[in-house]
Design a protein around this motif. Structure first.
Motif, PDB file in Angstrom:
ATOM      1  N   ARG A 372     121.046  -6.356 -10.245  1.00  0.00           N
ATOM      2  CA  ARG A 372     119.796  -5.604 -10.390  1.00  0.00           C
ATOM      3  C   ARG A 372     118.624  -6.503 -10.743  1.00  0.00           C
ATOM      4  NH1 ARG A 372     120.389  -2.422 -14.905  1.00  0.00           N
ATOM      5  NH2 ARG A 372     121.904  -3.965 -15.548  1.00  0.00           N
ATOM      6  N   TYR A 373     118.765  -7.765 -10.512  1.00  0.00           N
ATOM      7  CA  TYR A 373     117.681  -8.694 -10.856  1.00  0.00           C
ATOM      8  C   TYR A 373     117.307  -9.489  -9.599  1.00  0.00           C
ATOM      9  CZ  TYR A 373     114.987 -12.073 -13.568  1.00  0.00           C
ATOM     10  OH  TYR A 373     113.977 -12.839 -14.088  1.00  0.00           O
ATOM     11  N   PHE A 374     116.072  -9.230  -9.092  1.00  0.00           N
ATOM     12  CA  PHE A 374     115.605  -9.863  -7.854  1.00  0.00           C
ATOM     13  C   PHE A 374     114.567 -10.936  -8.161  1.00  0.00           C
ATOM     14  CE2 PHE A 374     117.039  -5.678  -6.607  1.00  0.00           C
ATOM     15  CZ  PHE A 374     117.682  -5.891  -5.414  1.00  0.00           C
ATOM     16  N   TRP A 375     114.674 -12.062  -7.517  1.00  0.00           N
ATOM     17  CA  TRP A 375     113.683 -13.115  -7.639  1.00  0.00           C
ATOM     18  C   TRP A 375     113.778 -14.000  -6.403  1.00  0.00           C
ATOM     19  CZ3 TRP A 375     115.216 -18.302  -8.035  1.00  0.00           C
ATOM     20  CH2 TRP A 375     116.592 -18.508  -8.239  1.00  0.00           C
ATOM     21  N   PRO A 376     112.760 -14.772  -6.063  1.00  0.00           N
ATOM     22  CA  PRO A 376     111.421 -14.850  -6.675  1.00  0.00           C
ATOM     23  C   PRO A 376     110.496 -13.788  -6.080  1.00  0.00           C
ATOM     24  CG  PRO A 376     111.622 -16.509  -4.975  1.00  0.00           C
ATOM     25  CD  PRO A 376     112.955 -15.804  -5.024  1.00  0.00           C
ATOM     26  N   LEU A 377     109.182 -13.958  -6.306  1.00  0.00           N
ATOM     27  CA  LEU A 377     108.203 -12.984  -5.832  1.00  0.00           C
ATOM     28  C   LEU A 377     107.805 -13.326  -4.397  1.00  0.00           C
ATOM     29  CD1 LEU A 377     105.926 -12.696  -9.021  1.00  0.00           C
ATOM     30  CD2 LEU A 377     107.833 -11.228  -8.338  1.00  0.00           C
ATOM     31  N   GLU A 378     108.720 -13.064  -3.481  1.00  0.00           N
ATOM     32  CA  GLU A 378     108.476 -13.324  -2.062  1.00  0.00           C
ATOM     33  C   GLU A 378     108.647 -12.031  -1.281  1.00  0.00           C
ATOM     34  OE1 GLU A 378     111.235 -16.356  -1.033  1.00  0.00           O
ATOM     35  OE2 GLU A 378     110.187 -17.936  -2.152  1.00  0.00           O
ATOM     36  N   SER A 379     108.087 -12.013  -0.089  1.00  0.00           N
ATOM     37  CA  SER A 379     108.031 -10.763   0.677  1.00  0.00           C
ATOM     38  C   SER A 379     109.414 -10.215   1.011  1.00  0.00           C
ATOM     39  CB  SER A 379     107.241 -10.983   1.973  1.00  0.00           C
ATOM     40  OG  SER A 379     107.833 -12.015   2.745  1.00  0.00           O
ATOM     41  N   ASN A 380     110.356 -11.083   1.387  1.00  0.00           N
ATOM     42  CA  ASN A 380     111.685 -10.575   1.724  1.00  0.00           C
ATOM     43  C   ASN A 380     112.405 -10.018   0.487  1.00  0.00           C
ATOM     44  OD1 ASN A 380     111.813 -13.234   0.727  1.00  0.00           O
ATOM     45  ND2 ASN A 380     113.885 -13.499   1.547  1.00  0.00           N
ATOM     46  N   VAL A 381     112.125 -10.602  -0.676  1.00  0.00           N
ATOM     47  CA  VAL A 381     112.719 -10.096  -1.913  1.00  0.00           C
ATOM     48  C   VAL A 381     112.078  -8.764  -2.282  1.00  0.00           C
ATOM     49  CG1 VAL A 381     113.190 -10.605  -4.323  1.00  0.00           C
ATOM     50  CG2 VAL A 381     113.162 -12.455  -2.649  1.00  0.00           C
ATOM     51  N   VAL A 382     110.776  -8.659  -2.079  1.00  0.00           N
ATOM     52  CA  VAL A 382     110.090  -7.392  -2.320  1.00  0.00           C
ATOM     53  C   VAL A 382     110.714  -6.287  -1.484  1.00  0.00           C
ATOM     54  CG1 VAL A 382     107.915  -6.141  -2.087  1.00  0.00           C
ATOM     55  CG2 VAL A 382     107.900  -8.469  -2.984  1.00  0.00           C
ATOM     56  N   VAL A 484     116.177  -2.518 -13.425  1.00  0.00           N
ATOM     57  CA  VAL A 484     116.097  -3.193 -12.128  1.00  0.00           C
ATOM     58  C   VAL A 484     114.804  -3.999 -12.114  1.00  0.00           C
ATOM     59  CG1 VAL A 484     116.143  -2.925  -9.616  1.00  0.00           C
ATOM     60  CG2 VAL A 484     117.339  -1.278 -11.077  1.00  0.00           C
ATOM     61  N   CYS A 485     114.936  -5.312 -11.952  1.00  0.00           N
ATOM     62  CA  CYS A 485     113.787  -6.201 -12.116  1.00  0.00           C
ATOM     63  C   CYS A 485     113.438  -6.929 -10.819  1.00  0.00           C
ATOM     64  CB  CYS A 485     114.090  -7.259 -13.184  1.00  0.00           C
ATOM     65  SG  CYS A 485     114.467  -6.582 -14.803  1.00  0.00           S
ATOM     66  N   HIS A 486     112.153  -7.163 -10.654  1.00  0.00           N
ATOM     67  CA  HIS A 486     111.663  -8.059  -9.612  1.00  0.00           C
ATOM     68  C   HIS A 486     110.790  -9.094 -10.305  1.00  0.00           C
ATOM     69  CE1 HIS A 486     108.906  -8.811  -5.934  1.00  0.00           C
ATOM     70  NE2 HIS A 486     109.886  -9.707  -5.995  1.00  0.00           N
ATOM     71  N   ALA A 487     111.272 -10.354 -10.342  1.00  0.00           N
ATOM     72  CA  ALA A 487     110.648 -11.364 -11.185  1.00  0.00           C
ATOM     73  C   ALA A 487     110.355 -12.636 -10.415  1.00  0.00           C
ATOM     74  CB  ALA A 487     111.556 -11.667 -12.378  1.00  0.00           C
TER      75      ALA A 487
END
Length: 601
Positions: A372-382, A484-487
């Motif tokens: 539940r932890y997404f990184w980095p701040l890139e378009s495909n991760v978004v 759930v994180c986007h970092a």
């Protein structure tokens, strides 16, 4: 590299119930006794700890076992202490009832003399009629002397107050982040079910907010002007005296109450732990997670309240990152802190968990993915992050709406996007504004899953936001929420703190009652002989970069644990949302309880 979510069921609340440990009876996380619901007597902390080690769910640690042994001994002493306290409270209640009966008889005799007339009585009533406040109307000796004379008579008629039994010593457990302090405390707390009548568990943030709320209510009741007749007790209104004598009686009663409410912290302490409406008499146990002295207010409040509770027989089991003597390394309010320290050392055994291991990481090592932890701040991760949000809300079958949730002290918080127990926020929305622990507690209680986007790498340059984020993580963790994180970076690289001088964030430590009435904080500071003039020098919390390191490491450790299947499996059993929905049995303290995820590597 992005950490993917492979299955929505890994979010925890869709796991079949048979895989969920039945933890809620113990107010703790995933290592409580699964037979707890059927067993009339919960398993003790030592037996439970050894069982979990034998099952391979915990890695044996001699430091933890030592603490478990001490907690087991304390549990054994509590059984006898509970019986002694029941007998004591019965004697105390009888003594208080007899004393009140005799006090009213004395008051009646004085009122009868005033009713019969006499120069002194007439002059008193005449003087009273020309005063605005009844409490200012005194016979020559004054209310204080009258009160003391009445108390002396009562002592001779009823006898002195009964003496309570000696309380067993509690435990103060300290050690590094992730060493198992709270796990063991919660095992003990769960084992007190059915054994101790009055038991509460608080995390530091929640405790301070409760203290402030009680202070606010007491202060508000004191300053509110009430109509005259409503301020006279019914027992006075029904007496066969004229109104002037009744008014004198009311003034004496008010003075009596004010003397008992003169010091606000003891009054708060009396309401802090025990629900007086239960009618139950017995021992009191307070489990206090992560004791801190972050500022002058915390030192003054904890000294007054813990001192009162310990002196009245409450058994304290506490955890902290620091030994008691090291809590106040910056030397704030040394005299008051020394009183707090003396009380803790007198009433608690001080026990160190000496392990340098963060056991939460062992649980993470068992997991292939940080789900539940997404990184980095890139378009495909978004896109992946947005996909999880859409999958979850679609699976819940609800419509995404905005709503407003209540916060303590009558405040409210707007939630931009929510759907059946799930909410989504940006980092700036929650941490870039002057929000505090009360707001984060409200979010944690209302939503079992919280999405947070655009989390930056944090340094001392954005220290205010970093501290708010740490508080947010603490409360989501304490309430066992899915997060759930986007970092911008991996968890271990999220806090890039530097030694850019002293860290101080006044905003983070201004408790919410100050919004309702700034007099509260001034009163507490005044009681501690602290001047509120000239803030921030009067109330500044001189937290060093080293002190801040504890908070950073704790947040990282908790974020890691919150990715593990064992943590996720406990959400349905523990989170207040599901309890309110009737999915699991109600627990006595839904916001409390944390067990560390320790697994053999």
């Amino acid at each position: 590299m992005m950490r993917r979510i492979y299955s929505i069921s890994h979010l925890g609340f869709f796991v079949p119930r048979k895989t969920i440990y039945r933890t809620f009876r113990f107010n703790a996380r995933g290592y409580c006794d699964p037979s707890g619901l059927a067993s009339p007597k919960p398993q003790g902390p030592l037996a439970r700890y050894r069982d979990l080690v034998g099952e391979g769910k915990l890695r044996h640690d001699p430091y933890q076992e030592r603490v478990a042994i001490e907690l087991e001994k304390l549990l054994g002493r509590l059984e006898q202490y509970e019986r002694e306290m029941e007998e004591y409270h019965e004697k105390l209640a009888n003594w208080e009832a007899e004393r009140e009966h005799e006090r009213r008889k004395l008051m009646m005799n004085e009122a009868e003399r005033k009713q019969q007339g006499g120069n002194q009585s007439s002059k008193l009533v005449e003087r009273w009629m020309f005063r605005k406040r009844p409490e200012n109307l005194e016979p020559g000796v004054g209310k204080w002397v009258s009160y003391l004379n009445r108390e002396r008579k009562l002592d001779s008629l009823v006898g002195s107050r009964p003496t309570g039994p000696a309380a067993p010593k509690g435990l103060y457990i300290y050690g590094n982040v992730g060493s198992g302090k709270t796990m063991l405390m919660d095992m003990f707390y769960g084992a007190t079910v059915g054994l101790v009548k009055h038991r509460r568990r608080f995390h530091f943030h929640e405790a301070m907010l409760n203290i402030n709320e009680h202070m606010h209510n007491i202060w508000k009741n004191q300053v509110e002007e009430k109509p005259f007749h409503s301020s006279i007790s019914s027992w006075i209104m029904n007496l066969p005296f004229d109104m002037k004598v009744k008014e004198w009686l009311a003034a004496e009663e008010k003075y009596n109450r004010e003397l008992h409410m003169k010091h606000i912290l003891p009054a708060v302490a009396d309401k802090f732990l025990i629900d007086q409406q239960t009618g139950q008499r017995g021992a009191s146990v307070l489990c206090f997670d992560e004791i801190q002295t972050v500022d002058v207010f915390a030192i003054v409040a904890l000294s007054g309240i813990l001192g009162r509770l310990l002196a009245s027989g409450t058994v304290l089991v506490a955890t902290s990152n620091r030994a008691p003597k090291d809590l106040n390394q910056d030397g704030m309010q040394k005299e008051i802190f020394q009183k707090l320290l003396s009380k803790i050392e007198e009433h608690c055994e001080i026990v160190l968990i000496g392990s340098e291991i963060d056991y939460r990481r062992f649980a993470a090592q068992r997991c292939e993915h940080q789900v539940r932890y997404f990184w980095p701040l890139e378009s495909n991760v978004v896109n992946e992050y947005e996909k999880v949000w859409c999958q979850l809300t679609n699976q819940l079958g609800g419509r995404i709406t905005s709503e407003t949730i209540p916060v303590m002290f009558g405040r409210k918080l707007d939630v931009p996007e929510s759907c059946k127990g799930v909410a989504r926020f940006s980092f700036e929305y929650l941490c870039g504004r002057p929000l505090g622990a009360a707001d984060y507690i409200a979010v944690a209680k209302h939503y079992h899953t919280v999405f947070i986007s655009d989390i930056p790498v944090m340094s001392m340059r954005i220290r205010d936001k970093a501290r708010r984020f740490i508080t947010l993580v603490d409360e989501l963790y304490n309430h066992h929420c899915c997060m759930v994180c986007h970092a911008a970076s991996a968890i271990d690289d999220l806090f890039q703190g530097t030694e850019e001088g002293t860290l101080f964030d006044l905003e983070s430590f201004q408790f919410e009652t100050e919004i309702e009435g700034s007099k509260l904080r001034r009163d507490v500071l005044a009681e501690g002989k602290v001047s509120s003039a000239g803030a921030p020098t009067g109330i500044i919390s001189m937290l060093s970069g080293h002190e801040e390191g504890f908070a950073f490491r704790r947040a990282v450790s908790r974020l890691i644990e919150m990715q593990t299947p064992l943590y996720l499996e406990g959400v349905r059993a523990i989170h207040p949302y599901f309890q309110l929905q009737g999915h699991v049995a109600h627990r006595s303290s839904p916001s409390s309880g944390t067990l560390r995820s320790q697994v053999s590597p």
